[in-house]
Structures are given as C-alpha cells and as structure tokens.
Design an enzyme around this catalytic site. Structure first.
Site, PDB file in Angstrom:
ATOM      1  N   ASP A 149       0.794  -1.234   0.000  1.00 10.93           N
ATOM      2  CA  ASP A 149       0.000   0.000   0.000  1.00 10.93           C
ATOM      3  C   ASP A 149       0.822   1.278   0.000  1.00 10.93           C
ATOM      4  O   ASP A 149       0.342   2.336   0.388  1.00 10.93           O
ATOM      5  CB  ASP A 149      -0.882  -0.008   1.251  1.00 10.93           C
ATOM      6  CG  ASP A 149      -0.075  -0.285   2.516  1.00 10.93           C
ATOM      7  OD1 ASP A 149       1.147  -0.059   2.502  1.00 10.93           O
ATOM      8  OD2 ASP A 149      -0.679  -0.726   3.520  1.00 10.93           O
ATOM      9  N   GLU A 165      -0.439  -9.061  -1.169  1.00 11.32           N
ATOM     10  CA  GLU A 165      -1.031  -8.508   0.056  1.00 11.32           C
ATOM     11  C   GLU A 165      -2.239  -7.625  -0.281  1.00 11.32           C
ATOM     12  O   GLU A 165      -2.352  -6.471   0.104  1.00 11.32           O
ATOM     13  CB  GLU A 165      -0.017  -7.727   0.900  1.00 11.32           C
ATOM     14  CG  GLU A 165      -0.444  -7.520   2.354  1.00 11.32           C
ATOM     15  CD  GLU A 165       0.554  -6.674   3.155  1.00 11.32           C
ATOM     16  OE1 GLU A 165       0.554  -5.456   2.980  1.00 11.32           O
ATOM     17  OE2 GLU A 165       1.305  -7.248   3.951  1.00 11.32           O
ATOM     18  N   HIS A 197       6.346   4.833  13.201  1.00  8.09           N
ATOM     19  CA  HIS A 197       6.609   5.668  12.021  1.00  8.09           C
ATOM     20  C   HIS A 197       5.376   6.191  11.315  1.00  8.09           C
ATOM     21  O   HIS A 197       5.465   6.925  10.334  1.00  8.09           O
ATOM     22  CB  HIS A 197       7.449   4.893  11.002  1.00  8.09           C
ATOM     23  CG  HIS A 197       6.664   3.806  10.307  1.00  8.09           C
ATOM     24  ND1 HIS A 197       5.881   4.039   9.202  1.00  8.09           N
ATOM     25  CD2 HIS A 197       6.521   2.483  10.568  1.00  8.09           C
ATOM     26  CE1 HIS A 197       5.301   2.914   8.815  1.00  8.09           C
ATOM     27  NE2 HIS A 197       5.671   1.960   9.639  1.00  8.09           N
TER      28      HIS A 197
HETATM   29  C1  UD1 Z   1       6.670   4.772   3.926  1.00  9.37           C
HETATM   30  C2  UD1 Z   1       5.298   4.399   3.384  1.00  9.37           C
HETATM   31  C3  UD1 Z   1       4.494   3.675   4.457  1.00  9.37           C
HETATM   32  C4  UD1 Z   1       5.266   2.502   5.032  1.00  9.37           C
HETATM   33  C5  UD1 Z   1       6.630   2.992   5.524  1.00  9.37           C
HETATM   34  C6  UD1 Z   1       7.454   1.829   5.986  1.00  9.37           C
HETATM   35  C7  UD1 Z   1       4.123   5.872   1.775  1.00  9.37           C
HETATM   36  C8  UD1 Z   1       3.330   7.085   1.587  1.00  9.37           C
HETATM   37  N1  UD1 Z   1       4.553   5.624   3.028  1.00  9.37           N
HETATM   38  O1  UD1 Z   1       6.504   5.737   4.957  1.00  9.37           O
HETATM   39  O2  UD1 Z   1       3.298   3.187   3.879  1.00  9.37           O
HETATM   40  O3  UD1 Z   1       4.546   1.969   6.109  1.00  9.37           O
HETATM   41  O4  UD1 Z   1       7.322   3.630   4.435  1.00  9.37           O
HETATM   42  O5  UD1 Z   1       8.578   2.243   6.710  1.00  9.37           O
HETATM   43  O6  UD1 Z   1       4.401   5.173   0.836  1.00  9.37           O
HETATM   44  N2  UD1 Z   1      14.152   8.187   5.135  1.00  9.37           N
HETATM   45  C9  UD1 Z   1      15.521   8.104   5.022  1.00  9.37           C
HETATM   46  N3  UD1 Z   1      16.092   6.909   4.646  1.00  9.37           N
HETATM   47  C10 UD1 Z   1      15.367   5.795   4.429  1.00  9.37           C
HETATM   48  C11 UD1 Z   1      13.959   5.869   4.575  1.00  9.37           C
HETATM   49  C12 UD1 Z   1      13.377   7.069   4.916  1.00  9.37           C
HETATM   50  O7  UD1 Z   1      16.222   9.074   5.211  1.00  9.37           O
HETATM   51  O8  UD1 Z   1      15.934   4.752   4.093  1.00  9.37           O
HETATM   52  C13 UD1 Z   1      13.526   9.482   5.502  1.00  9.37           C
HETATM   53  C14 UD1 Z   1      13.607  10.520   4.357  1.00  9.37           C
HETATM   54  O9  UD1 Z   1      13.768  11.788   4.930  1.00  9.37           O
HETATM   55  C15 UD1 Z   1      12.231  10.382   3.686  1.00  9.37           C
HETATM   56  C16 UD1 Z   1      11.365  10.133   4.913  1.00  9.37           C
HETATM   57  O10 UD1 Z   1      12.142   9.286   5.747  1.00  9.37           O
HETATM   58  O11 UD1 Z   1      11.857  11.536   2.960  1.00  9.37           O
HETATM   59  C17 UD1 Z   1      10.008   9.580   4.660  1.00  9.37           C
HETATM   60  O12 UD1 Z   1      10.018   8.468   3.797  1.00  9.37           O
HETATM   61  P1  UD1 Z   1       8.628   8.029   3.061  1.00  9.37           P
HETATM   62  O13 UD1 Z   1       8.879   6.787   2.277  1.00  9.37           O
HETATM   63  O14 UD1 Z   1       8.031   9.181   2.316  1.00  9.37           O
HETATM   64  O15 UD1 Z   1       7.644   7.758   4.232  1.00  9.37           O
HETATM   65  P2  UD1 Z   1       7.663   6.726   5.402  1.00  9.37           P
HETATM   66  O16 UD1 Z   1       7.134   7.468   6.569  1.00  9.37           O
HETATM   67  O17 UD1 Z   1       8.958   6.055   5.463  1.00  9.37           O
HETATM   68  N1  UDP Z   2      12.085  -3.901  10.519  1.00  9.67           N
HETATM   69  C1  UDP Z   2      13.466  -4.013  10.359  1.00  9.67           C
HETATM   70  N2  UDP Z   2      14.281  -3.186  11.097  1.00  9.67           N
HETATM   71  C2  UDP Z   2      13.793  -2.275  11.968  1.00  9.67           C
HETATM   72  C3  UDP Z   2      12.379  -2.161  12.118  1.00  9.67           C
HETATM   73  C4  UDP Z   2      11.554  -2.991  11.369  1.00  9.67           C
HETATM   74  O1  UDP Z   2      13.947  -4.840   9.584  1.00  9.67           O
HETATM   75  O2  UDP Z   2      14.599  -1.576  12.600  1.00  9.67           O
HETATM   76  C5  UDP Z   2      11.213  -4.755   9.692  1.00  9.67           C
HETATM   77  C6  UDP Z   2      10.161  -5.537  10.441  1.00  9.67           C
HETATM   78  O3  UDP Z   2      10.641  -6.806  10.792  1.00  9.67           O
HETATM   79  C7  UDP Z   2       9.012  -5.616   9.432  1.00  9.67           C
HETATM   80  C8  UDP Z   2       9.185  -4.378   8.592  1.00  9.67           C
HETATM   81  O4  UDP Z   2      10.502  -3.890   8.848  1.00  9.67           O
HETATM   82  O5  UDP Z   2       9.161  -6.731   8.565  1.00  9.67           O
HETATM   83  C9  UDP Z   2       8.153  -3.347   8.945  1.00  9.67           C
HETATM   84  O6  UDP Z   2       8.467  -2.148   8.312  1.00  9.67           O
HETATM   85  P1  UDP Z   2       7.843  -0.768   8.780  1.00  9.67           P
HETATM   86  O7  UDP Z   2       7.404  -0.849  10.192  1.00  9.67           O
HETATM   87  O8  UDP Z   2       8.823   0.278   8.386  1.00  9.67           O
HETATM   88  O9  UDP Z   2       6.597  -0.603   7.787  1.00  9.67           O
HETATM   89  P2  UDP Z   2       5.088  -1.149   7.807  1.00  9.67           P
HETATM   90  O10 UDP Z   2       5.125  -2.614   7.963  1.00  9.67           O
HETATM   91  O11 UDP Z   2       4.368  -0.435   8.906  1.00  9.67           O
HETATM   92  O12 UDP Z   2       4.563  -0.720   6.468  1.00  9.67           O
END
Ligand code: UD1
Ligand code: UDP
Length: 375
Positions: A97, A119, A214
């Site tokens: 999603d 999923e 998050h």
């Molecule tokens: C995203 C997904 C969310 C998912 C989550 C898992 C969308 C809209 N959101 O949210 O559905 O549950 O990932 O973790 O698709 N950043 C880094 N390095 C990384 C990752 C993130 O620096 O490796 C920082 C950056 O500043 C980036 C921000 O996190 O701009 C947000 O990342 P983004 O993918 O937009 O949103 P998440 O909150 O991570």
């Molecule tokens: N996870 C990981 N390292 C971390 C935190 C989470 O590998 O420090 C894994 C966790 O086991 C799960 C996935 O990341 O499989 C969940 O990702 P996240 O919570 O970022 O996203 P969501 O599932 O809410 O979309």
C-alpha cells in the site's frame, strides 16, 4: 517464450515481503524476473537488498529528505513509467500500500499491462487510518488483475467489493516466508544477528520492550504521546527499551528530544532484518504502529501492543496476540504495565499463532502467475 515479470518495490516493508517472491521467480525457468526499485527508501531498502542478495536491474533513487506525498508520487509515476517502457514487461507485481506500489500499479494500468497485487484486500475502512495507505490499497485493488490475499479476511473484503472470485487467491502473507528464511539464515550464520550482544549484556536481567513507530497519521501529537509513554515506562527498574528509530525526520526529532540520554532506553539506528528478528526474539513485549511487526510478532508468540486506533490486520487481534491500544500515553502505560505485572494476562497473549501464513506464500504466487500466463 518465458514471460517477463517486472517486480516493483521501494520501501523496507515491501522489500522484506517481496524478496521471497523474487527468489521464487528467479528459481523458476518459466518466468523471467526483472527487479525495479524506486528507492522511496534508501538506506532502509538497501539493508534488505543486501541481506536478501538482490541486485536491482533498475534503481530510480527517488528518495529526498522529508519528502512530500505529491512530489514523491509524481516522481514515482514518471520514473516507473519510463522503466516499463524500456523493460516492456508482460506483467507487473506490486506489494501492499505504499506510494511506490500505488504508482507502479497506475503506470502499469496506463500501459494496459496487467498488474498483480501481493497482500491484497487489507482494509481498515477508515481512509485516514492508516493514511494514505487505505486509499492506496483501494486504488491498486481497482486496477489489479490477480489479487493475492494473505488471509480469508482479506479475500472476503475483496469479494464484498465485487472483485470476481476467480481473480482472488488466498496465498498467505509473504512476510512469514521472509521471517522463516531469515531465521534459517541466522541458524546457519549466527554472526548475522550478533550485533545486539553488547546491548543484551548491558540490559541483562531486565525485560526488554521492543519499540517501533513511524505512521504518518501519528505525526505530531501521536508521536509526542508515544515518546511520553516510553519515557514513563522507562522509570521501571526492571525493564529496558530497545527502539530502532525510523529514519523519517518527523519521528527522529520527537524521539531524540524526549528519550535521548535515558540509561535503560537504547535509541538505535534501524536494524537490518536479521537483527530485527533477534530483537523480536529477545523482547518480552513489542510496542509498535507498524504493519509488518503486527504480523511477525504473533508468528513468534510475542504479545504486540499496536499504537493505532484501527487495524487492517484484525487477524492478530482475533488470535489474541495483538491488542489495539491507540496513542494515548496513559493508556499505553497501563496496557504495558498489565502485561509486565499480570502473568496470566501475559500468558494469554504470548501464544505462537500464525494467522498470516505458513511460509509458502511465494511459491503459491509464482504457481498462480505461471498458470495465468499459460492461459
Ligand atoms: C513509507 C510508506 C508507508 C510505510 C513505511 C514503511 C508511503 C506514503 N509511506 O513511509 O506506507 O509503512 O514507508 O517504513 O508510501 N528516510 C531516510 N532513509 C530511508 C527511509 C526514509 O532518510 O531509508 C527518511 C527521508 O527523509 C524520507 C522520509 O524518511 O523523505 C520519509 O520516507 P517516506 O517513504 O516518504 O515515508 P515513510 O514514513 O517512510
Ligand atoms: N524492521 C526491520 N528493522 C527495523 C524495524 C523494522 O527490519 O529496525 C522490519 C520488520 O521486521 C518488518 C518491517 O521492517 O518486517 C516493517 O516495516 P515498517 O514498520 O517500516 O513498515 P510497515 O510494515 O508499517 O509498512
């Protein structure tokens, strides 16, 4: 002629849930697997690619600091469209999603390429919890060709939305495949998950609470409340908190401000998947707003308190291993205290239960794809 399947992902959870599918596709001579990562996440994606041994064929490298949904989505749509024009896939796979999944599905639809959804059918029935994921899932569902539902609950949701029954298949969730794979890898090479040893020593004799957080809909007040709850729980001398902090700056600034410098709170960098599996194993309780962790914790018999108002994964709650506790600090503290102080309450939740799958989802998905291509 083999059919070319383009697998698209961009964030940590998509990578975790699709690496078993990529492994299964690559092992199947009937199908050609091309991997495109958007790199919506960068470091947190690369951690998974490395452990899973996947080198993407295409990498859009779209991540920008503190990215907005509209800029991100625009870049994803144009970038993924370009890759599709170059690769010319017969089918596209997206997972879950995220913005990457939704944009990948839309770009495929614009090219009239069938898109298959891993999923599929998760619904909270609240467009703002989780936000924007509830809408993303519905948009993907409106365009998908094959819907791989993880459970019967998600299958039923799709049937209620009039998706033709022959397009929906219950496969289990590939997260269980990923968890089983990583557990086997750790058994083979324990050093993969030995990096927490120092913390484990420091906190020995205390009960560990693993925390992740998050969700966008929790930014602001929700995050503040979560931080306050963790700070409060940390006053107990018998617990220690291990909190790998998501790289999103909206999470980090709140958690660093509220929790840095506390003796029994370890705010650490995101863990790679083997180390996160280790954290799950050593934790007494998980406190999280994550989707994936809600699925993994029940599989390991770890009580999980879910800091959300609603969940699109009711199976864990129905099985009794997950409980929705919202983001009110006082409520979170009460619920954790109950689990720590009332062993009967703890035992009721701490039962290994696998409502999300049996670890064979990826094999089923690849069989269904191969079958679809034959017809
Ligand atoms: C995203 C997904 C969310 C998912 C989550 C898992 C969308 C809209 N959101 O949210 O559905 O549950 O990932 O973790 O698709 N950043 C880094 N390095 C990384 C990752 C993130 O620096 O490796 C920082 C950056 O500043 C980036 C921000 O996190 O701009 C947000 O990342 P983004 O993918 O937009 O949103 P998440 O909150 O991570
Ligand atoms: N996870 C990981 N390292 C971390 C935190 C989470 O590998 O420090 C894994 C966790 O086991 C799960 C996935 O990341 O499989 C969940 O990702 P996240 O919570 O970022 O996203 P969501 O599932 O809410 O979309």
């Amino acid at each position: 002629m083999t059919a070319r399947i383009l697998v698209i992902f961009g964030t940590r959870p998509e990578a975790i849930k699709l690496f078993p599918v990529v492994h299964a596709l690559k092992a199947d001579p009937r199908l050609e697997c091309v991997v495109c990562v958007s790199a919506q996440h960068r470091q947190m994606l690369d951690q998974v690619l490395q452990i899973a041994g996947i080198t993407p064929d295409h990498d859009l490298d779209v991540m920008q600091p503190d990215q907005t949904l509209d800029t991100l989505t625009a870049n994803l749509l144009t970038g993924l469209g370009r890759v599709m024009d170059a690769v010319k896939p017969d089918r596209v796979i997206v997972q879950g999603d995220t913005a990457t999944a939704m944009s990948g599905a839309l770009a495929a639809y614009y090219r009239k390429v069938p898109v298959d959804h891993v999923e599929a059918g998760l619904r909270s029935y609240n467009l703002y919890h989780p936000w924007p994921e509830e809408a993303n899932r519905k948009i993907i569902g409106a365009m998908a060709s094959l819907h791989f539902a993880p459970t019967q609950t998600s299958q039923a949701a799709l049937l209620r939305e009039n998706v033709p029954p022959e397009r929906v298949h219950v496969t289990g969730n590939t997260v269980i495949d990923a968890l089983q794979w990583v557990t086997a890898e750790i058994a083979r090479r324990p050093s993969l998950a030995s990096g927490l040893a120092e913390l484990e020593d420091r906190f020995s004799g205390r009960r560990i609470i693993g925390v992740t957080s998050h969700r966008r809909e929790n930014f602001g007040d929700g995050m503040e409340q979560i931080a306050r709850a963790v700070r409060h729980i940390a006053q107990r001398p018998d617990v220690a908190i291990i909190f790998p902090v998501h790289l999103n700056p909206n999470v980090r600034k709140v958690m660093n401000a509220a929790l840095a410098g506390l003796d029994n709170v370890a705010l650490i960098e995101p863990l790679d998947y083997p180390h996160f599996a280790r954290l799950l194993a050593i934790s007494t309780v998980m406190l999280t707003d994550s989707g994936g962790v809600q699925e993994e914790a029940p599989a390991l018999g770890k009580p999980v308190l879910v800091m959300r108002e609603t969940t699109e994964r009711p199976e864990g709650v129905e099985a009794g291993t997950a409980k929705l506790v919202g983001t009110d600090a006082a409520r979170i503290v009460t619920e954790i205290s109950t689990l720590l102080d009332d062993s009967a309450a703890y035992e009721t939740m701490a039962r290994a239960h696998n409502p999300f799958g049996d670890g064979q989802a990826s094999g089923r998905i690849v069989e269904l794809l191969a079958n679809e291509i034959r017809h």
